[in-house]
Motif scaffolding. Structure first.
Motif, PDB file in Angstrom:
ATOM      1  N   ASP A 208      35.294 -26.366  13.439  1.00  0.00           N
ATOM      2  CA  ASP A 208      35.765 -26.471  12.063  1.00  0.00           C
ATOM      3  C   ASP A 208      35.429 -27.843  11.495  1.00  0.00           C
ATOM      4  O   ASP A 208      35.035 -28.757  12.212  1.00  0.00           O
ATOM      5  N   ALA A 209      35.587 -28.000  10.192  1.00  0.00           N
ATOM      6  CA  ALA A 209      35.147 -29.203   9.491  1.00  0.00           C
ATOM      7  C   ALA A 209      36.243 -30.255   9.439  1.00  0.00           C
ATOM      8  O   ALA A 209      37.359 -29.981   8.982  1.00  0.00           O
TER       9      ALA A 209
ATOM     10  N   ASP B 195      31.818 -31.433  11.573  1.00  0.00           N
ATOM     11  CA  ASP B 195      32.590 -31.070  12.760  1.00  0.00           C
ATOM     12  C   ASP B 195      32.431 -32.180  13.795  1.00  0.00           C
ATOM     13  O   ASP B 195      31.667 -32.070  14.749  1.00  0.00           O
TER      14      ASP B 195
ATOM     15  N   PRO C  84      38.472 -22.331  11.500  1.00  0.00           N
ATOM     16  CA  PRO C  84      37.349 -22.414  10.564  1.00  0.00           C
ATOM     17  C   PRO C  84      37.628 -21.757   9.217  1.00  0.00           C
ATOM     18  O   PRO C  84      37.058 -22.155   8.208  1.00  0.00           O
TER      19      PRO C  84
END
Length: 563
Positions: A280-281, A274, A301
């Motif tokens: 979120d990634a 993140d 996410p």
């Protein structure tokens, strides 16, 4: 929960697209805080996904296409939103020529390092890591190159994954403890992962909870072993549990990741974290002879959606080949930094560089919104549907980013409902549902309720805002009725049927959900019923309010839904 019709979402998509275009043209977009810019983008992406079922219709294709153009503008305007400092060479300090990743392998609270074939324990501190350059003997009984380390069985210690011969996965389970790991050969097929591929080489892999369901999913970059060696992301969702993984068959280029890898480059590594600290990634890729790129997750996410790659400027040593990327909060300052490994083969041997690239993204300070006291006049016994314009919202760093209100004190008397349920303390009412907030009272009275107003990031300045409800007598209510048919309206024309028992001059007003007057015209009411056809092709899909007013005040209001 009430299901929102796609045509109402289409109206919201067109409106949001137009508002964002105004922000771009005025130059005010760049003055918004980073979080607020992300909020705008997520809103348009979400609405675009929700109206996708209608995109085969010709007139709707134009709206969807316009939103895509705006998203393209967005990407070009946020390319500098994620920023990194000039690279610092850590090779002379750490005496390590490459890093595959970071993990607290010995459970002592600081980050250790693993490379393709070795592990180095941290002898420094969490914010000032130090490595002696001497490798640990933890891996003496394992073979192959380290791919990644993760707690795949959720037992509190880290397990090891390797790649042999570029195409075979090997799994070593940690049968020791979090502080004294012992890696024993395990069965990777028990995790649902095919251990060998005859048609692809695996160049980079990691585990990340991509769908926010509490277990680790499996992400890999693979390259075909046949010319022209196309590369792709492959995603294996974990359908098992956090303690017993069961990975699905791979999905190639999920989450709109197609065409995001440079097919001209024969070596691509990636790292997931993140980076923009929005929950979120995101993805950063390193191409051996090419760019380092940031691929931002603008979804949620649980539902990732990635923007096209944006180049990151990193001053790695000249002519060096980049061969690995890893990420961690190396300086313990709360954000994710980047480590790039590179080398140059020259006449005097191999020149290594280990580039520490600090995450220096700084958010623009957000300006809190302002909401003053507003007054709404309504009729006794009448159900009043609130509109966004009933709340005096203003925000110095936006055009219209009224996001929601939070109820603090409800009216002492009367029916104060949201979607048919009693409004409670701290209830959130979002702007696109504000017309489902209603009030009704029998008799003449002045009531009020207080609330806090949000732009999606912060609440309004100062004290709570107030909405005064002035309930007045409806002098001609029993003598006038209004019916709308068809309603919801799907055809080109709808009809207002007005029945009156009195002779009176009046005005008919059509407003949208935000309170903007769309149309109005005078009426000469007389005893009897009159049908007034109204052409609606010019009305966008959404909710409208049809109101009859006289010199004495508001008479009645009905809702019109255009699909």
């Amino acid at each position: 929960m009430k299901k929102v019709h796609p045509y109402q979402d289409l109206h919201l998509l067109k409106k949001a697209t137009q508002q964002l275009q105004k922000l771009f043209k005025s130059g005010r977009f760049q003055r918004l805080s980073y979080k607020k810019r992300m909020q705008w983008q997520r809103k348009i992406v979400d609405l675009k996904n929700r109206v996708w079922s209608l995109s085969h219709l010709q007139n709707i294709k134009k709206i969807v296409a316009a939103s895509s153009v705006v998203l393209g503008l967005f990407c070009s305007n946020v390319a500098d939103a994620q920023s990194f400092a000039q690279a610092e060479d850590l090779y002379p300090i750490w005496n390590i020529n490459e890093i595959k990743g970071f993990a607290d392998i010995d459970g002592d609270g600081d980050l250790d390092v693993f490379t393709d074939r070795k592990i180095f324990l941290n002898s420094g501190k969490a914010d000032v890591p130090r490595f002696s350059g001497e490798e640990s003997d933890i891996l003496d009984e394992t073979e192959g190159r380290i791919a990644t380390i993760a707690d795949i069985d959720n037992d509190g210690d880290l397990d090891l994954f390797k790649i042999e011969s570029w195409n075979t996965y090997v799994f070593y389970e940690n049968t020791g403890t979090p502080t004294e790991p012992i890696f024993s050969l395990g069965n990777i097929q028990s995790l649902g992962i095919a251990d060998t591929s005859s048609s692809h080489s695996r160049t980079s892999m990691t585990f990340e909870d991509m769908d926010n369901d509490g277990d680790l999913d499996f992400f890999v970059i693979q390259a075909s072993r046949f010319f022209p060696y196309p590369k792709s992301f492959v995603y294996h969702e974990n359908f098992g549990t956090p303690s017993q993984a069961n990975f699905s068959n791979g999905i190639v280029n999920p989450f709109d990741l197609s065409d995001f890898l440079d097919q001209r480059n024969d070596g691509v590594q990636f790292t997931i974290a993140d980076f923009d600290n929005d929950g979120d990634a995101d993805i950063i890729t390193v191409e051996r002879y090419g760019n380092t790129t940031f691929i931002e997750n603008i979804g949620t996410p649980s539902n990732p959606l990635f923007t096209p790659p944006q180049p990151i400027s990193i001053n790695t040593p000249d002519r060096h080949e980049l061969y690995n990327a890893s990420s961690a909060d190396v300086d313990n300052d709360g954000d994710i930094d980047l480590i790039i490994s590179s080398y140059l083969i020259g006449g005097y041997g191999v020149d290594y560089a280990l580039s520490f690239v600090e995450n220096t993204t700084v958010e623009t300070e957000n300006t809190r919104p302002f909401a003053g006291i507003s007054t709404v006049q309504l009729l006794e016994n009448e159900i009043y549907h609130f509109k966004a314009s009933d709340f005096n919202f203003s925000d110095a760093d936006s055009v219209t980013l009224f996001h929601h209100i939070q109820i603090k004190v409800r009216p002492r008397r009367g029916q104060f409902l949201f979607k048919g349920n009693e409004v409670q303390f701290n209830d959130l009412i979002f702007v696109d549902e504000i017309n489902e907030l209603t009030y009704q009272y029998s008799g003449e009275r002045v009531e009020e309720f207080t609330f806090m107003m949000s732009d999606g990031e912060e609440y309004n300045q100062g004290v709570r805002s107030k909405c005064i409800l002035k309930v007045v007598e409806a002098p001609y209510r029993t003598g006038i009725s209004l019916k709308i048919f068809p309603n919801p309206a799907e055809a080109t024309t709808t009809t207002f049927a007005i029945k009156s028992e009195v002779e009176k001059a009046a005005t008919l007003v059509i407003q949208d959900a935000m309170g903007k007057i769309i149309n109005q015209f005078g009426l000469a009411l007389s005893e009897g019923e009159v049908n007034i056809p109204i052409d609606i092709p010019h009305l966008q899909s959404g909710v409208y309010f049809v109101t009859i007013r006289t010199d004495e005040g508001l008479i009645l209001t009905e809702r019109l839904i255009v699909q």
